[in-house]
Scaffold this motif. Structure first.
Motif, PDB file in Angstrom:
ATOM      1  N   GLY A  49      40.372  37.621  41.850  1.00  0.00           N
ATOM      2  CA  GLY A  49      39.124  37.948  42.550  1.00  0.00           C
ATOM      3  C   GLY A  49      38.293  38.856  41.665  1.00  0.00           C
ATOM      4  O   GLY A  49      37.478  38.413  40.863  1.00  0.00           O
ATOM      5  N   CYS A  50      38.538  40.159  41.783  1.00  0.00           N
ATOM      6  CA  CYS A  50      37.738  41.145  41.027  1.00  0.00           C
ATOM      7  C   CYS A  50      38.235  41.335  39.603  1.00  0.00           C
ATOM      8  O   CYS A  50      37.484  41.729  38.726  1.00  0.00           O
ATOM      9  CB  CYS A  50      37.769  42.469  41.777  1.00  0.00           C
ATOM     10  SG  CYS A  50      39.439  43.188  41.861  1.00  0.00           S
ATOM     11  N   ASP A  51      39.535  41.113  39.345  1.00  0.00           N
ATOM     12  CA  ASP A  51      40.178  41.394  38.052  1.00  0.00           C
ATOM     13  C   ASP A  51      40.133  42.893  37.714  1.00  0.00           C
ATOM     14  O   ASP A  51      40.261  43.262  36.563  1.00  0.00           O
ATOM     15  CB  ASP A  51      39.511  40.574  36.929  1.00  0.00           C
ATOM     16  CG  ASP A  51      40.502  40.238  35.803  1.00  0.00           C
ATOM     17  OD1 ASP A  51      41.724  40.357  36.028  1.00  0.00           O
ATOM     18  OD2 ASP A  51      40.053  39.893  34.701  1.00  0.00           O
ATOM     19  N   GLY A  53      41.591  45.396  40.155  1.00  0.00           N
ATOM     20  CA  GLY A  53      42.439  46.164  41.063  1.00  0.00           C
ATOM     21  C   GLY A  53      41.790  46.551  42.376  1.00  0.00           C
ATOM     22  O   GLY A  53      42.239  47.502  43.021  1.00  0.00           O
ATOM     23  N   GLN A  54      40.752  45.829  42.785  1.00  0.00           N
ATOM     24  CA  GLN A  54      40.034  46.265  43.986  1.00  0.00           C
ATOM     25  C   GLN A  54      40.078  45.293  45.164  1.00  0.00           C
ATOM     26  O   GLN A  54      39.635  45.648  46.245  1.00  0.00           O
ATOM     27  CB  GLN A  54      38.573  46.541  43.611  1.00  0.00           C
ATOM     28  CG  GLN A  54      38.456  47.784  42.744  1.00  0.00           C
ATOM     29  CD  GLN A  54      37.092  47.974  42.147  1.00  0.00           C
ATOM     30  OE1 GLN A  54      36.210  47.131  42.316  1.00  0.00           O
ATOM     31  NE2 GLN A  54      36.906  49.060  41.436  1.00  0.00           N
ATOM     32  N   CYS A  55      40.590  44.070  44.969  1.00  0.00           N
ATOM     33  CA  CYS A  55      40.494  43.101  46.075  1.00  0.00           C
ATOM     34  C   CYS A  55      41.847  42.641  46.607  1.00  0.00           C
ATOM     35  O   CYS A  55      41.924  42.121  47.714  1.00  0.00           O
ATOM     36  CB  CYS A  55      39.669  41.887  45.651  1.00  0.00           C
ATOM     37  SG  CYS A  55      40.527  40.787  44.501  1.00  0.00           S
ATOM     38  N   GLY A  56      42.910  42.772  45.829  1.00  0.00           N
ATOM     39  CA  GLY A  56      44.238  42.370  46.290  1.00  0.00           C
ATOM     40  C   GLY A  56      44.523  40.881  46.216  1.00  0.00           C
ATOM     41  O   GLY A  56      45.630  40.450  46.555  1.00  0.00           O
ATOM     42  N   CYS A  58      45.208  39.116  43.783  1.00  0.00           N
ATOM     43  CA  CYS A  58      46.216  38.814  42.755  1.00  0.00           C
ATOM     44  C   CYS A  58      47.578  39.426  43.084  1.00  0.00           C
ATOM     45  O   CYS A  58      48.442  39.477  42.208  1.00  0.00           O
ATOM     46  CB  CYS A  58      45.728  39.362  41.426  1.00  0.00           C
ATOM     47  SG  CYS A  58      45.624  41.181  41.468  1.00  0.00           S
ATOM     48  N   ASN A  68      49.166  44.719  42.190  1.00  0.00           N
ATOM     49  CA  ASN A  68      48.022  43.920  41.733  1.00  0.00           C
ATOM     50  C   ASN A  68      48.314  43.435  40.319  1.00  0.00           C
ATOM     51  O   ASN A  68      48.332  44.232  39.377  1.00  0.00           O
ATOM     52  CB  ASN A  68      46.737  44.754  41.735  1.00  0.00           C
ATOM     53  CG  ASN A  68      46.270  45.085  43.130  1.00  0.00           C
ATOM     54  OD1 ASN A  68      46.582  44.383  44.080  1.00  0.00           O
ATOM     55  ND2 ASN A  68      45.517  46.155  43.265  1.00  0.00           N
ATOM     56  N   CYS A  70      46.600  41.868  38.224  1.00  0.00           N
ATOM     57  CA  CYS A  70      45.514  41.989  37.236  1.00  0.00           C
ATOM     58  C   CYS A  70      45.586  43.316  36.503  1.00  0.00           C
ATOM     59  O   CYS A  70      45.014  43.449  35.423  1.00  0.00           O
ATOM     60  CB  CYS A  70      44.150  41.809  37.898  1.00  0.00           C
ATOM     61  SG  CYS A  70      43.666  43.137  39.026  1.00  0.00           S
TER      62      CYS A  70
HETATM   63  S1  FES Z   1      42.017  40.339  41.140  1.00  0.00           S
HETATM   64 FE1  FES Z   1      41.228  41.832  42.540  1.00  0.00          FE
HETATM   65  S2  FES Z   1      42.876  43.280  42.632  1.00  0.00           S
HETATM   66 FE2  FES Z   1      43.494  41.923  41.060  1.00  0.00          FE
END
Ligand code: FES
Ligand code: FES
Length: 172
Positions: A49-51, A53-56, A58, A68, A70
């Motif tokens: 998602g965000c790559d 560490g903010q969306c979970g 991964c 996470n 990423c």
């Molecule tokens: S891709 Fe969003 S937390 Fe890792």
């Protein structure tokens, strides 16, 4: 030759247990665990998602803890046991949380779902699923752009409740 060009061609040997299977791999020192899983090993269930560490999206389990992927370098996983969404079903049966997400209609586009389910597996193991409020709080690192939160909590509460039931019955 610039230093980054040397790093770019080096690989490092690691041994991991991935979804129950021992794997010997050669990984670039700059590859994230997420990219190792999705691009090199083609386990595309884990989502990017965000790559950052903010969306979970991964989230995977490393030695049973939700992480996470990423934010993890692949080289740091030597000797560890990693479980992705592909490794949760067993003996031809979905994991109870996978079944509950289907039963409770806990996803729409499904993009966040693998991360939500991996996180929920660890959440229940941690003993942090004793109330809807607690589930919400401890799942707050997993974002759902579709807003399926109520049904996600329903699914987790259902499985956590069923797992507590035998303990309660044995105590009675
Ligand atoms: S891709 Fe969003 S937390 Fe890792
Ligand atoms: S189901 Fe679409 S992002 Fe969660």
């Amino acid at each position: 030759m610039p230093a980054h060009a040397i790093v770019g061609t080096q690989t490092v040997p690691i041994e991991i247990t991935l979804n129950g299977e021992r794997r010997s791999l050669e990984v670039s020192p700059v590859t994230s665990l997420l990219d190792l899983l999705r691009h090199d090993l083609e386990l595309t269930g884990t989502k990017k998602g965000c790559d950052h560490g903010q969306c979970g999206a991964c989230t995977v389990l490393i030695d049973g803890r939700r992480i996470n992927s990423c934010l993890q370098l692949a080289v740091m996983q030597d000797g560890k046991s990693i479980t992705t969404i592909e490794g949760l079903a067993a003996d031809g049966r979905l994991h109870p949380l996978q079944e509950a997400f289907i039963e409770h209609d806990a996803f729409q586009c499904g993009y966040c779902t693998p991360g939500q389910i991996c996180s929920a597996v660890a959440l229940i193991e941690e003993g942090h699923a004793t109330s809807r409020e607690e589930i919400r709080e401890f799942m707050s690192g997993n974002l759902c752009r579709c807003g399926a939160y109520t049904n996600i909590v329903d699914a987790i509460e259902d499985v956590a409740g069923r797992q507590r039931q035998p303990v309660r019955e044995a105590a009675e």
